[in-house]
Scaffold this motif. Structure first.
Motif, mmCIF file in Angstrom:
data_model
loop_
_atom_site.group_PDB
_atom_site.id
_atom_site.type_symbol
_atom_site.label_atom_id
_atom_site.label_comp_id
_atom_site.label_asym_id
_atom_site.label_seq_id
_atom_site.Cartn_x
_atom_site.Cartn_y
_atom_site.Cartn_z
ATOM 1 N N THR A 137 66.135 -12.193 77.959
ATOM 2 C CA THR A 137 67.162 -12.840 77.300
ATOM 3 C C THR A 137 67.702 -12.044 76.390
ATOM 4 O OG1 THR A 137 65.851 -13.982 75.784
ATOM 5 C CG2 THR A 137 66.072 -15.165 77.727
ATOM 6 N N ASP A 138 69.008 -12.494 75.717
ATOM 7 C CA ASP A 138 69.727 -11.491 74.849
ATOM 8 C C ASP A 138 68.942 -11.706 73.565
ATOM 9 O OD1 ASP A 138 72.007 -10.585 76.107
ATOM 10 O OD2 ASP A 138 73.068 -12.267 75.820
ATOM 11 N N ARG A 139 68.289 -12.831 73.329
ATOM 12 C CA ARG A 139 67.531 -12.833 72.025
ATOM 13 C C ARG A 139 66.379 -11.904 72.023
ATOM 14 N NH1 ARG A 139 64.180 -17.670 72.161
ATOM 15 N NH2 ARG A 139 62.376 -16.739 71.658
ATOM 16 N N GLU A 140 65.568 -11.804 73.073
ATOM 17 C CA GLU A 140 64.389 -10.953 73.305
ATOM 18 C C GLU A 140 64.988 -9.494 72.844
ATOM 19 O OE1 GLU A 140 61.753 -13.475 76.364
ATOM 20 O OE2 GLU A 140 63.526 -12.265 77.058
ATOM 21 N N VAL A 141 66.165 -8.974 73.698
ATOM 22 C CA VAL A 141 66.673 -7.650 73.600
ATOM 23 C C VAL A 141 66.889 -7.460 71.880
ATOM 24 C CG1 VAL A 141 68.605 -6.318 74.282
ATOM 25 C CG2 VAL A 141 67.201 -7.875 75.847
ATOM 26 N N LYS A 142 67.760 -8.414 71.396
ATOM 27 C CA LYS A 142 67.950 -8.211 70.134
ATOM 28 C C LYS A 142 66.803 -8.122 69.116
ATOM 29 C CE LYS A 142 72.247 -11.269 70.314
ATOM 30 N NZ LYS A 142 73.133 -9.859 70.195
ATOM 31 N N GLU A 143 65.678 -8.687 69.439
ATOM 32 C CA GLU A 143 64.263 -8.757 68.558
ATOM 33 C C GLU A 143 63.836 -7.218 68.785
ATOM 34 O OE1 GLU A 143 61.668 -11.409 69.870
ATOM 35 O OE2 GLU A 143 62.836 -13.301 69.239
ATOM 36 N N ASP A 144 64.136 -6.690 70.051
ATOM 37 C CA ASP A 144 63.485 -5.313 70.164
ATOM 38 C C ASP A 144 64.507 -4.152 69.829
ATOM 39 O OD1 ASP A 144 61.029 -6.396 71.131
ATOM 40 O OD2 ASP A 144 61.582 -6.352 73.256
ATOM 41 N N ALA A 170 72.184 -5.600 70.323
ATOM 42 C CA ALA A 170 71.964 -5.290 71.861
ATOM 43 C C ALA A 170 72.113 -6.604 72.422
ATOM 44 C CB ALA A 170 70.379 -4.896 71.533
ATOM 45 N N THR A 171 72.384 -6.413 73.649
ATOM 46 C CA THR A 171 72.415 -7.450 74.770
ATOM 47 C C THR A 171 72.026 -6.883 75.913
ATOM 48 O OG1 THR A 171 74.816 -6.909 75.326
ATOM 49 C CG2 THR A 171 74.666 -8.382 73.697
#
Length: 190
Positions: A88-95, A100-101
């Motif tokens: 998800t976008d949220r998971e990518v932003k966390e990493d 990031a998207t």
């Protein structure tokens, strides 16, 4: 001087024969027509031996998995599936940070296939890559109705081996040449 020319011609002949051997094997990666962020998808891999000889020690690998297929007889194929997760976008932003998207279409690179002929020479090819359009499920604020929205459309012809680009064919040939040269100079560890 004549010896060098003869050796050069012989080397070119051997390399062209090994490249032809590698051309008899194809690797195809297939995935869903569309997918959603946050879901697991199933990818199907098929290795075709279109040649006249069996191939041995066939293995398939990418950054997330390794699969040993063993022997594929002449004129036959082996297939298997593997699961991949689209974050998800949220998971990518966390990493990767707040900007990031998840890319849309979602890109999955090709897999590497290695195998040997009856003489023990090792060859390698790469499968096609995939670009999977992501669709979104949006909830209407005034009702509980779910609306499917197709964010992008991409005609993915790369899954068809007949549409393999000339660049991919050149890369496969270069890969085969490199593996052949490595086998000439690096002793077999078995």
């Amino acid at each position: 001087m004549k010896k060098k020319i003869i050796l050069l011609i012989l080397a070119m002949f051997i390399l062209s024969c090994s490249a032809a051997y590698a051309k008899d094997v194809t690797a195809i990666q297939k995935g869903p027509a569309t997918a959603k962020k946050g879901e697991n998808i199933t990818l199907t891999y098929t290795i075709h031996n279109n040649g006249n000889s069996d191939i041995y020690n066939v293995s398939v690998a990418d950054q997330n998995f390794y699969k040993f297929l063993g022997t594929i007889k002449a004129g036959q194929s082996k297939s298997f599936t593997n699961r991949a997760y689209i974050p998800t976008d949220r998971e990518v932003k966390e990493d990767f940070g707040p900007d990031a998207t998840v890319s849309n279409p979602f890109y999955i690179g090709g897999v590497a296939v290695s195998y040997q002929n009856a003489n023990g020479k090792t060859f390698g090819i790469n499968s096609n890559s995939l670009s999977i359009p992501l669709v979104s499920t949006s909830t209407n604020k005034t009702s509980d109705e779910t609306i499917q929205v197709n964010i992008t459309e991409i005609n993915n012809t790369s899954a068809n081996p007949s549409s393999q680009s000339i660049i991919q064919q050149i890369m496969d040939l270069i890969n085969s040449i490199i593996m052949y040269v490595q086998n000439m100079f690096v002793p077999n560890s078995s």
